[in-house]
Design a protein around this motif. Sequence first.
Motif, mmCIF file in Angstrom:
data_model
loop_
_atom_site.group_PDB
_atom_site.id
_atom_site.type_symbol
_atom_site.label_atom_id
_atom_site.label_comp_id
_atom_site.label_asym_id
_atom_site.label_seq_id
_atom_site.Cartn_x
_atom_site.Cartn_y
_atom_site.Cartn_z
ATOM 1 N N ARG A 188 39.289 74.061 17.356
ATOM 2 C CA ARG A 188 40.779 74.463 16.674
ATOM 3 C C ARG A 188 40.880 76.111 16.106
ATOM 4 O O ARG A 188 42.014 76.380 15.452
ATOM 5 C CB ARG A 188 40.045 73.372 15.146
ATOM 6 N N GLY A 189 40.046 77.318 15.943
ATOM 7 C CA GLY A 189 39.761 78.413 15.567
ATOM 8 C C GLY A 189 40.498 79.270 16.830
ATOM 9 O O GLY A 189 40.550 80.314 16.357
ATOM 10 N N GLY A 190 40.599 78.497 18.205
ATOM 11 C CA GLY A 190 41.453 79.388 18.992
ATOM 12 C C GLY A 190 41.056 79.595 20.094
ATOM 13 O O GLY A 190 41.047 80.678 20.779
ATOM 14 N N GLY A 191 39.508 79.368 20.019
ATOM 15 C CA GLY A 191 38.371 79.764 21.398
ATOM 16 C C GLY A 191 38.313 78.826 22.376
ATOM 17 O O GLY A 191 39.463 77.570 21.984
ATOM 18 N N THR A 192 38.448 78.839 23.469
ATOM 19 C CA THR A 192 38.266 78.126 24.935
ATOM 20 C C THR A 192 37.180 78.040 24.648
ATOM 21 O O THR A 192 36.261 78.751 25.331
ATOM 22 C CB THR A 192 38.889 78.801 25.577
ATOM 23 N N VAL A 193 36.613 76.463 25.359
ATOM 24 C CA VAL A 193 35.408 75.784 25.747
ATOM 25 C C VAL A 193 35.524 75.601 27.601
ATOM 26 O O VAL A 193 36.312 74.732 27.894
ATOM 27 C CB VAL A 193 34.813 74.877 24.861
ATOM 28 N N ILE A 194 35.135 75.770 28.380
ATOM 29 C CA ILE A 194 34.413 75.074 29.707
ATOM 30 C C ILE A 194 32.943 74.551 29.672
ATOM 31 O O ILE A 194 31.908 74.731 29.543
ATOM 32 C CB ILE A 194 34.089 76.873 30.826
ATOM 33 N N VAL A 195 32.648 73.562 29.645
ATOM 34 C CA VAL A 195 32.080 72.171 29.559
ATOM 35 C C VAL A 195 31.100 71.396 31.389
ATOM 36 O O VAL A 195 32.485 71.409 31.967
ATOM 37 C CB VAL A 195 31.757 71.458 28.774
ATOM 38 N N SER A 196 30.658 72.409 31.955
ATOM 39 C CA SER A 196 29.716 71.976 32.917
ATOM 40 C C SER A 196 28.939 70.597 32.630
ATOM 41 O O SER A 196 28.060 70.901 32.299
ATOM 42 C CB SER A 196 28.911 72.645 33.992
ATOM 43 N N SER A 197 29.343 69.223 33.163
ATOM 44 C CA SER A 197 28.192 68.340 32.828
ATOM 45 C C SER A 197 28.112 66.900 33.738
ATOM 46 O O SER A 197 29.818 67.025 34.632
ATOM 47 C CB SER A 197 28.696 67.939 31.957
ATOM 48 N N HIS A 198 27.307 66.277 34.056
ATOM 49 C CA HIS A 198 27.596 64.808 34.818
ATOM 50 C C HIS A 198 27.837 64.220 34.388
ATOM 51 O O HIS A 198 28.231 62.740 34.341
ATOM 52 C CB HIS A 198 25.921 65.029 35.482
ATOM 53 N N SER A 199 28.417 64.088 32.866
ATOM 54 C CA SER A 199 28.237 63.230 31.834
ATOM 55 C C SER A 199 30.260 62.712 31.761
ATOM 56 O O SER A 199 30.403 63.188 31.033
ATOM 57 C CB SER A 199 27.506 63.019 30.147
ATOM 58 N N MET A 200 30.478 62.215 32.598
ATOM 59 C CA MET A 200 32.352 61.699 32.936
ATOM 60 C C MET A 200 32.316 61.043 31.487
ATOM 61 O O MET A 200 34.038 61.662 30.723
ATOM 62 C CB MET A 200 32.918 60.682 33.434
ATOM 63 N N SER A 230 45.125 56.268 35.935
ATOM 64 C CA SER A 230 45.223 54.543 35.355
ATOM 65 C C SER A 230 44.252 53.680 35.320
ATOM 66 O O SER A 230 43.384 53.045 34.437
ATOM 67 C CB SER A 230 46.002 53.356 35.815
ATOM 68 N N SER A 231 42.405 54.943 35.814
ATOM 69 C CA SER A 231 41.512 54.215 35.220
ATOM 70 C C SER A 231 40.031 55.383 34.977
ATOM 71 O O SER A 231 41.117 55.726 34.056
ATOM 72 C CB SER A 231 41.334 54.468 37.222
ATOM 73 N N THR A 232 39.509 54.790 34.752
ATOM 74 C CA THR A 232 38.298 56.186 33.251
ATOM 75 C C THR A 232 38.057 57.388 34.846
ATOM 76 O O THR A 232 38.944 57.578 35.650
ATOM 77 C CB THR A 232 37.477 55.318 33.252
ATOM 78 N N LEU A 233 37.569 58.009 33.868
ATOM 79 C CA LEU A 233 37.485 59.309 35.079
ATOM 80 C C LEU A 233 36.259 59.104 35.249
ATOM 81 O O LEU A 233 35.969 59.831 36.739
ATOM 82 C CB LEU A 233 37.410 60.461 33.302
ATOM 83 N N GLU A 234 35.565 58.491 35.167
ATOM 84 C CA GLU A 234 33.951 58.284 36.009
ATOM 85 C C GLU A 234 34.551 57.108 37.315
ATOM 86 O O GLU A 234 34.445 57.795 38.123
ATOM 87 C CB GLU A 234 33.239 57.415 35.424
ATOM 88 N N GLU A 235 35.400 56.611 37.280
ATOM 89 C CA GLU A 235 36.099 55.795 37.978
ATOM 90 C C GLU A 235 36.704 56.460 39.538
ATOM 91 O O GLU A 235 36.944 56.397 40.827
ATOM 92 C CB GLU A 235 36.699 54.614 37.866
ATOM 93 N N ARG A 236 37.971 57.466 39.338
ATOM 94 C CA ARG A 236 38.253 58.152 39.512
ATOM 95 C C ARG A 236 37.469 59.568 40.243
ATOM 96 O O ARG A 236 38.176 60.026 41.139
ATOM 97 C CB ARG A 236 39.730 58.917 38.773
#
Length: 256
Positions: A188-200, A230-236
């Motif tokens: 919200r303060g103008g930064g950018t975040v990249i997150v690598s994760s196994h949790s869909m 039209s599916s969940t991210l995990e299904e996709r």
Amino acid sequence: MEATVTVPALEIRELAKRFGEKIAVNGISLDVPTGSCFGLVGPNGAGKTTTLSMATGLLRPDAGHVRIAGVDVWQHPTEAKQLVGVLADGVKLFDRLTGEQLITYTGLLGGLDRETVARRCADLLAMLDLNAAAQTLVVDYSAGMTKKIALACALVHAPRLLVLDEPFESVDPVSAANIRDILQSFVRGGGTVIVSSHSMDLVERMCDHVAVIAAGRVLAAGSVSEVRGSSTLEERFVELVGGRAHVEGPSWLSRS
């Protein structure tokens, strides 16, 4: 009147890396929009960590280029690294320092003056609920506390881009919720975040953009709604990556 062109927070073009006979990253190209929370997902061995290591100047690519806010990471490494904070999975910390000393050392190494470092260190320790452990050696921290002190070190120089490799692994639910709040405030303060994760589920709830990679290639990238359809991210994700086997367990596991 000409439209304003926004430079991507991270621009990756044809990035490639080989380890012996293994191709870890095979010509990946990605744009991470400024002000976004961007999820990078893929199966084990997909090339996520290698890609992020090259994108942040920790590992030299065999081919391709990377720009952070328009600054070429390998032509101008010092300038580029001032723009990014990194929480790298598995990277060893200076764990014979206390938590307070580690944040202070990181801030001074980043060129901040002692007064600024002291003020930011106090803020970060309070924000991440680490005040009680400030004078404890990092080697004696739990896995979750180690993640939090590493995040504090990534934030102390107020980067424009924050790159987090598995930031919620081993972190308890309360701390994870607090970290998500911190990251959302950062965006919200103008930064950018990249997150690598196994949790869909986490990526779907937290991120507005996502890229799915496998075998060192990008399979899909865009807004979360575009990628999941039209599916969940995990299904996709399972549909794109493949490999799911619909099998029942052996008979000796059944109690009925």
